[in-house]
Design an enzyme around this catalytic site. Structure first.
Site, short mmCIF file in Angstrom:
data_model
loop_
_atom_site.label_atom_id
_atom_site.label_comp_id
_atom_site.label_asym_id
_atom_site.label_seq_id
_atom_site.Cartn_x
_atom_site.Cartn_y
_atom_site.Cartn_z
N PRO A 65 0.82 -1.22 0.00
CG PRO A 65 -0.33 -1.29 2.03
CD PRO A 65 0.59 -2.05 1.18
CG HIS A 66 2.09 2.93 -3.18
ND1 HIS A 66 1.85 1.59 -3.44
CD2 HIS A 66 1.96 3.57 -4.36
CE1 HIS A 66 1.61 1.43 -4.74
NE2 HIS A 66 1.66 2.62 -5.31
N GLY A 67 0.54 5.80 -1.24
CA GLY A 67 -0.37 6.89 -1.58
C GLY A 67 -0.50 7.11 -3.07
#
Length: 147
Positions: A65-67
């Site tokens: 998960p990352h922005g």
């Protein structure tokens, strides 16, 4: 001058956590980055937004998960969080995630980190080693073996 933080410090790693669902897992993984001062709290919402757009499930029980692209200004320092979920958490479409790697990259630094992570996780024995790890140090060692 303040020293840059370690990208993957012991405190960024949580072993043997369990989650009810994907959102809880992503919030937790992002929360480590917030608590440790790598990102602003709103970065976590951008991680969830990114997940809506396209799953960060990578195969082999791993999600990163990352922005979103526009979340960059919410990143103070490049950092990683690693969370192991031995029981697994459903990321949809039958994809079970047992290792979450939260990424916050300043500028283009995330690209370098992503490629390093990809190398580590392309070896199935590394995935097993991460899941079997009894200490944060073991996990750091697995990631540091890749140059």
């Amino acid at each position: 001058m303040e020293m840059a933080k370690e990208v993957l410090a012991k405190e960024n790693i949580q072993l043997n956590v369990s989650f009810k669902n994907k959102e809880e897992a992503i919030r937790y993984t992002g929360g480590i980055l917030v608590d440790r001062g790598y990102v602003e709290p709103s970065y976590v919402d951008k991680m969830l937004e990114r997940e809506e757009l396209t799953s960060t499930y990578m195969g082999n029980f791993v999600a990163i998960p990352h922005g979103t692209e526009d979340a960059k200004e919410k990143v103070k320092e490049t950092g990683l969080s690693v969370v192991t979920v031995p029981e697994g958490v459903d990321f949809g479409d039958g994809n079970i995630v047992k290792i979450l790697i939260g990424i916050a990259g300043k500028g283009d630094e995330h690209l370098e980190i992503l490629s390093k992570i990809a190398i580590v996780l392309s070896e199935e024995e590394n995935i097993q080693s991460i899941l079997d790890a009894n200490s944060e140090e073991e996990i750091i060692r697995i990631f540091n073996e890749v140059n």
